[in-house]
Design an enzyme around this catalytic site. Structure first.
Site, mmCIF file in Angstrom:
data_model
loop_
_atom_site.group_PDB
_atom_site.id
_atom_site.type_symbol
_atom_site.label_atom_id
_atom_site.label_comp_id
_atom_site.label_asym_id
_atom_site.label_seq_id
_atom_site.Cartn_x
_atom_site.Cartn_y
_atom_site.Cartn_z
ATOM 1 N N ARG A 86 -10.709 -11.185 -0.395
ATOM 2 C CA ARG A 86 -11.566 -12.107 -1.147
ATOM 3 C C ARG A 86 -10.972 -13.517 -1.178
ATOM 4 N NH1 ARG A 86 -11.158 -8.294 -6.295
ATOM 5 N NH2 ARG A 86 -11.093 -6.862 -4.519
ATOM 6 N N LYS A 144 0.841 -1.195 0.000
ATOM 7 C CA LYS A 144 0.000 0.000 0.000
ATOM 8 C C LYS A 144 0.882 1.253 0.000
ATOM 9 C CE LYS A 144 -3.850 -2.042 2.599
ATOM 10 N NZ LYS A 144 -4.908 -1.876 1.578
#
Length: 510
Positions: free
Chosen positions: A358, A284
């Site tokens: 996910r 990130k």
């Protein structure tokens, strides 16, 4: 936690540090809300005029303190805004009461006792006021010096309100008593989730989170099973292992279940539990890492909801699946381009290691589907795209069943949580086609929140109604507190999940 009592005392006779009354915006200025009649009388019928002089308007969440008039036992009156006054004959909205009580409780931090004389038409209003007061009084101080055995004791002003008394609360009335007891349990579990979310990642990794679940299971009579990294590897949980392999803190899959002898329905709740998300190799950028301890908010919500179902004795089986991992970059971390074999047997090409939620959810959803529940709901801080779509106060609802999606949306609103139904457009599925695997963990950039939902749909058992709650927006509040919403972890979706379990127990979902 703040104590809650029901009191038959009036606003005039209540012995407390402060008495809370409601005011609203009327056509001609400030309007004193029902419940404040005795206080208004003590001010000679001029409470609204006094408040207007002090700048009050009755706007939602507005708080005005003033010294009590002669004839009142409490030394302070706190007037809290309820927003627009309802039409004649209509009651104040439950959420307006909930938010007003939360604002008042927060404004009275450090007080020993406050009496809440807000509009109290029925037990439902009592429940809303109680929930708001208990949630608004929340304070996370575990790491303040004095609370951990170091340094000086905290200033009392940082302590939460000690007791909230609902004035006119009819303690002998079964409905009022039940409403108060439910509010206490619900608030305690929302606050449990908040505490977990606010706990820094160096003290909450997958192993310690699993230990929290084991401790709660022992306390409340729940069944719990924890799969460690050896069991996950042996069982073929490629999503969980793939995400967690870059961390020194290995992943866990926790199954925690409330069962009831009279239950005829079973709900499976699945929570994303990334105890820290660096993004992995797809690191990130600066400015996006500081709050990533909150990436386990979905698992916290599921955990708290299962405990709440047990504490409330709901006649429904509720199984929670906590998919716990830490997503870190290291020499052993999954790389972009790697292919993982999931628990379902499907293969996934990992194009972005920061789309890790996910992957862990996919394994848990497949495992939950094997038990053939009547419905599955997953909760996750899944995509920044959902924040762009709905902002910081709404979570998105996606589903493989339109009727179930509508029911979950209705239940969220009933619980007082802001949500919005979102589609799962079939044409976006093609974007996840992979040249080397069954599918990729990324698709089209536009509509990324919907793409993530479509990915999860691939791992739901045939014929099982499923809903996906993307709580990325409301799960962690970085701004100033408002209503009963604190800074930091909010416990988003806990109330919706508990209400879903209640409705299912009552046979309202078919």
């Amino acid at each position: 936690m703040t104590a809650l009592t029901l009191s038959t005392s009036s606003a005039a006779t209540a012995r407390a540090d402060a008495v809370v009354v409601g005011v609203a915006k009327g056509a001609k200025g400030v309007v004193v809300a029902p419940g404040a009649e005795a206080v208004d009388k003590a001010f000679g019928g001029k409470l609204a005029a006094v408040l207007e002089t002090l700048g009050a308007s009755g706007a939602e969440g507005e708080v005005t303190k003033l010294p009590a008039a002669d004839g009142l036992k409490a030394p302070v009156v706190l007037a809290v805004g309820l927003g627009e006054a309802p039409a004649k004959g209509d009651a104040y909205d439950s959420e307006a009461l909930r938010r007003a009580a939360g604002s008042a409780a927060r404004a009275l931090s450090g007080s020993k006792k406050a009496g809440f004389a807000l509009p109290l038409e029925d037990a439902g209003a009592a429940a809303a006021i109680a929930e708001g007061a208990l949630l608004g009084a929340y304070s996370f101080t575990a790491y303040r010096s004095g609370n951990n055995g170091k340094g000086k004791k905290n200033d009392t002003k940082s302590a939460p309100l000690a007791e909230a008394a609902i004035l006119g609360g009819k303690p002998r009335d079964k409905e009022f008593k039940a409403a108060a007891e439910r509010a206490q349990t619900l608030a305690a579990e929302v606050n449990r989730a908040r505490d977990l979310i606010n706990t820094p990642s160096n003290d909450l990794d997958p192993k310690s989170f699993a230990a929290e679940a084991q401790a709660a299971a022992k306390e409340f009579g729940l069944k719990v099973e924890v799969l460690d990294e050896k069991a996950l590897k042996k069982g073929g949980y490629g999503g969980l292992m793939g995400v967690g392999q870059g961390s020194e803190a290995p992943p866990r899959l926790v199954r925690i279940a409330h069962t009831h002898a009279k239950a005829t329905k079973t709900l499976a709740l699945v929570g994303k539990g990334i105890t820290y998300d660096s993004g992995g190799i797809s690191l990130k950028p600066a400015g996006h890492n500081e709050t990533m301890k909150c990436d386990m908010s979905g698992a916290a919500a599921v955990f708290a909801a299962v405990v709440a179902a047990a504490r409330l004795g709901l006649e429904v089986n509720v199984t929670g699946w906590l998919a716990l991992a830490e997503n870190m970059p290291s020499g052993s971390a999954t790389r972009p381009g790697d292919v993982l074999t999931m628990y379902s047997g499907k293969t996934v090409e990992v194009l972005n290691t920061d789309a890790e939620g996910r992957l862990v959810l996919a394994d848990a959803l497949t495992r939950a589907s094997e038990e053939n529940p009547d419905a599955i709901v997953d909760v996750a801080t899944l995509t920044g795209a959902m924040v762009l779509a709905l902002g910081h106060r709404h979570f998105g609802i996606m589903s493989n069943d339109d009727a179930f999606r509508a029911s979950v949306h209705e239940i969220a609103e009933e619980a007082g949580e802001q949500a919005w139904p979102m589609p799962l457009p079939g044409h976006l599925r093609k974007g996840m086609d992979s040249p080397v695997a069954d599918l990729a963990n990324m698709g089209e950039r536009m509509g990324g929140g919907l793409v993530a939902g479509l990915f999860l749909k691939e791992f739901i058992g045939e014929g099982i109604p499923w809903a996906h709650l993307d709580i990325a927006g409301p799960a962690f509040h970085e701004g100033s507190p408002w209503g009963y919403t604190p800074k930091g972890g909010t416990g988003s979706a806990v109330r919706t999940l508990v209400r879903l379990a209640e409705r299912t127990a009552a046979g309202d979902l078919g």
